[in-house]
Design an enzyme around this catalytic site. Sequence first.
Site, PDB file in Angstrom:
ATOM      1  N   CYS A 123     136.383  52.702  83.476  1.00 42.49           N
ATOM      2  CA  CYS A 123     137.401  52.877  83.461  1.00 42.49           C
ATOM      3  C   CYS A 123     137.955  53.326  84.994  1.00 42.49           C
ATOM      4  O   CYS A 123     137.855  52.255  85.786  1.00 42.49           O
ATOM      5  CB  CYS A 123     138.338  53.951  82.564  1.00 42.49           C
ATOM      6  SG  CYS A 123     139.952  53.618  82.233  1.00 42.49           S
ATOM      7  N   HIS A 140     136.526  51.358  77.757  1.00 39.66           N
ATOM      8  CA  HIS A 140     136.139  52.551  77.092  1.00 39.66           C
ATOM      9  C   HIS A 140     134.844  52.116  76.067  1.00 39.66           C
ATOM     10  O   HIS A 140     134.945  51.860  74.934  1.00 39.66           O
ATOM     11  CB  HIS A 140     136.938  53.316  76.512  1.00 39.66           C
ATOM     12  CG  HIS A 140     137.739  54.226  77.466  1.00 39.66           C
ATOM     13  ND1 HIS A 140     137.832  55.328  77.604  1.00 39.66           N
ATOM     14  CD2 HIS A 140     138.729  53.738  78.296  1.00 39.66           C
ATOM     15  CE1 HIS A 140     138.975  55.590  78.440  1.00 39.66           C
ATOM     16  NE2 HIS A 140     139.349  54.639  79.074  1.00 39.66           N
ATOM     17  N   GLU A 153     132.526  54.107  74.737  1.00 36.38           N
ATOM     18  CA  GLU A 153     132.542  55.065  73.578  1.00 36.38           C
ATOM     19  C   GLU A 153     133.381  54.774  72.366  1.00 36.38           C
ATOM     20  O   GLU A 153     133.361  55.090  71.306  1.00 36.38           O
ATOM     21  CB  GLU A 153     132.786  56.492  74.177  1.00 36.38           C
ATOM     22  CG  GLU A 153     134.034  56.963  74.356  1.00 36.38           C
ATOM     23  CD  GLU A 153     135.073  56.218  75.483  1.00 36.38           C
ATOM     24  OE1 GLU A 153     136.290  56.192  75.441  1.00 36.38           O
ATOM     25  OE2 GLU A 153     134.353  55.540  76.376  1.00 36.38           O
TER      26      GLU A 153
END
Length: 394
Positions: free
Chosen positions: A262, A354, A356
């Site tokens: 990001c 992202h 995660e």
Amino acid sequence: MTSLFTTDPAILVLEDGSRHVGRAYGARGTTLGEVVFATGMTGYQETLTDPSYAGQIVLQTAPHIGNTGMNDEDPESRRIWVSGYIVRDPSRVVSNWRADESLDDALERDGVVGISGIDTRAVTRHIRSAGSMRGAIFSGDAAAIDPEEQLRLVREAPQMAGQNLSAEVSVATAEVTPARGERLGSLAVLDLGVKQATVNNLAERGFEVHVLPQSATIDDIRAIDPVAVFYSNGPGDPAASDQHVDLLRGVLDDGLPFFGICFGNQLLGRALGLGTYKLPFGHRGINQPVLDKATGRVEITAHNHGFAVDAPVEGEFDSPNGYGRVEVSHVGLNDQVVEGLRALEIPAFSVQYHPEAAAGPHDANYLFDRFRDLVVADLDTRRSRALDHREGDK
């Protein structure tokens, strides 16, 4: 607890003069920020506690918000970071066994001013046409402020472009999370707004995760003898983060493997010598399609960014700052925005989204494995060189 059946007024005012009247939600008062929309149907707790949303008033396009409440297990950071919150229909009850409190109570506790009961679809369509813009929520007594004064306050608020917000969200001192399983080595994570799920994923790959303040220097990084460096997501304009770009160039010059996500992707772009620019309304949600050019695989990914890297999406090109050949590794399929960079002559790569992805999707989770493989290969190369050096000295 503030009743969801309140008749307290609230008004959303945008910098172009448009006004939307609704009901107060969360804390009462006035809040200013950049009004953006997030398209996720689930995971509002992760959205609210994502530090990347600092300075932004977030509108949820999903009409019904709050039904699962808030719990103590899913926060991505130590507090709610959004500047304000816009929903259409807040849930009247909390109906999930994991909930510890209502969303309304959590917003009030953290002082987040919100508004409910407005046509969020109309506001979303307006922002998609006109672009993200400054706005304010005036609720409770503040809703009675003269409309001209309200608009003046909005138009005098700072633009997101040019803002460096990392210091507001970063840890003040280093925090260490032990590796899970076999320890690979120390990993320096520059906290520009890191999420807890990111730390967990890195620890699960064998990294002893050292989360460092955004003010860390190259000497601070070298002091932990890291096997690699990671730049997190975070809020603000990458063009206003010169110190983090200079630090990253020091990391690349040291030859340490690097992974950025990001905001970290934008800062790698700048360190390589590329420019960045502001998107009209950004990418925010958990349903963004991205093409991995190396595999031809399409990933559904989680995004939260309003800026992007300016680079040619086809072919290889030379790093203007002398780091060799570079390629765009991932491309957004909605608008062809650069979604990833890969350096071909140094151990560095990044993605704009992202991996995660709490609370999902998990298509991109493999990138943490790719990072681990990069670090393992680099360690093997260093050990081989050291062995050859010792053999040469005999």
